[in-house]
Design a protein around this motif. Structure first.
Motif, short mmCIF file in Angstrom:
data_model
loop_
_atom_site.label_atom_id
_atom_site.label_comp_id
_atom_site.label_asym_id
_atom_site.label_seq_id
_atom_site.Cartn_x
_atom_site.Cartn_y
_atom_site.Cartn_z
N GLN A 36 0.83 -1.21 0.00
CA GLN A 36 0.00 0.00 0.00
C GLN A 36 0.86 1.26 0.00
O GLN A 36 0.52 2.25 -0.66
CB GLN A 36 -0.94 -0.02 1.21
CG GLN A 36 -2.03 -1.09 1.10
CD GLN A 36 -2.66 -1.42 2.44
OE1 GLN A 36 -2.39 -0.77 3.45
NE2 GLN A 36 -3.50 -2.45 2.45
N CYS A 42 2.10 1.82 -3.50
CA CYS A 42 1.00 2.31 -4.34
C CYS A 42 0.71 3.78 -4.09
O CYS A 42 0.45 4.54 -5.04
CB CYS A 42 -0.26 1.47 -4.09
SG CYS A 42 -0.19 -0.20 -4.77
N ARG A 43 0.75 4.19 -2.82
CA ARG A 43 0.49 5.60 -2.51
C ARG A 43 1.56 6.51 -3.10
O ARG A 43 1.26 7.58 -3.61
CB ARG A 43 0.41 5.80 -0.98
CG ARG A 43 -0.87 5.30 -0.33
CD ARG A 43 -1.00 5.84 1.09
NE ARG A 43 0.11 5.43 1.93
CZ ARG A 43 0.14 4.32 2.67
NH1 ARG A 43 -0.91 3.50 2.66
NH2 ARG A 43 1.16 4.03 3.41
N ARG A 44 2.80 6.08 -3.03
CA ARG A 44 3.91 6.94 -3.43
C ARG A 44 4.14 6.94 -4.93
O ARG A 44 4.52 7.96 -5.50
CB ARG A 44 5.18 6.50 -2.72
CG ARG A 44 5.17 6.71 -1.21
CD ARG A 44 6.49 6.34 -0.60
NE ARG A 44 7.57 7.15 -1.17
CZ ARG A 44 8.87 6.82 -1.07
NH1 ARG A 44 9.21 5.70 -0.46
NH2 ARG A 44 9.79 7.60 -1.61
#
Length: 246
Positions: free
Chosen positions: A239, A242-244
């Protein structure tokens, strides 16, 4: 040069995300980890084929991915091999899969070995340049200050020329802050030693066990990268990537 991507694991720590999808094909934005990895391989001098070793459960999904990859990553050729395992209990282990893929694909060239779950931001070309310049088996290393984090890696000590003087897989008391990541460059005359290593009954699982054995027999160096390399092993690390980067 050939490249070998290790994608035969079952990623049980990522369940339920990986119950029906291999970790390497999980999306990061509009792409997946395999796409990021192969994009990084494009343009490496002499690299002409990427071999993907996977298991029977996910073989079909990787074959489907490879069909598109041949178009996206021209001029690289792609070969997917099935190691014949069906669950975590029967897996060959990373070193076992390296040997299996070498035999199935008849690899007789210098070999870049890459785990399919490392997301990195440095250019592979610098790693390969070090390998060519030094003309020795070369491991990828990075400095990690957190000693608890270091115990998840193989940890090396080096001499002033960057040669490995000690290497321990997942040490309880790390001898340095140099962690070895699952990206390796092996000379073609090193490949027969993988079969010798396994024939002696050495551990077939973590890929760091082979260079731990190898450095006592021939010169092995380390390239220290500048940038980031994230081992995607938990839902939290996936996660975060994915965020970065998604």
């Amino acid at each position: 040069m050939k490249a070998l991507i290790l994608a035969a694991g079952y990623a049980t720590r990522l369940y339920p995300l990986t119950l029906n999808t291999p970790k390497a094909l999980l999306p990061i934005g509009k792409r997946n980890m395999m796409d990021f990895l192969c994009e990084a391989m494009l343009g490496l001098p002499g690299l002409d084929q990427v071999v993907v070793v996977t298991n029977s459960r996910f073989f079909g999904q990787f074959q489907a991915w490879a069909q598109g990859a041949r178009e996206r990553f021209q001029p690289l050729d792609f070969l997917v091999v099935d190691d014949g395992t069906h669950d975590d209990a029967s897996r060959l282990g990373a070193v076992g899969d390296i040997q299996f893929a070498i035999q199935q694909a008849h690899i007789q060239d210098d070999l870049l070995v890459a785990a399919s779950d490392n997301f990195f931001t440095f250019p592979l070309s610098d790693f390969c340049e070090e390998f060519r310049r030094r003309n020795r088996d070369t491991l990828l290393g990075g400095r990690i200050a957190d000693r608890r984090e270091l115990t998840r890696f193989a940890v090396a000590t080096l001499d002033p020329q960057g040669r490995v003087t000690s290497l321990v897989e997942k040490p309880q008391n790390p001898a340095s802050d140099i962690a070895i990541y699952a990206l390796y460059l092996y000379k073609k005359d090193t490949l027969p030693l993988i079969g010798q290593y396994l024939a002696q009954g050495n551990p077939p699982d973590a890929p760091g066990h082979f260079p731990e054995w190898l450095y006592t027999r021939r010169e092995v160096g380390v390239y220290l990268f500048q940038g980031e390399c994230v081992d995607i092993g938990t839902p939290e690390s996936y996660q975060a990537v994915c965020r970065r980067f998604g």
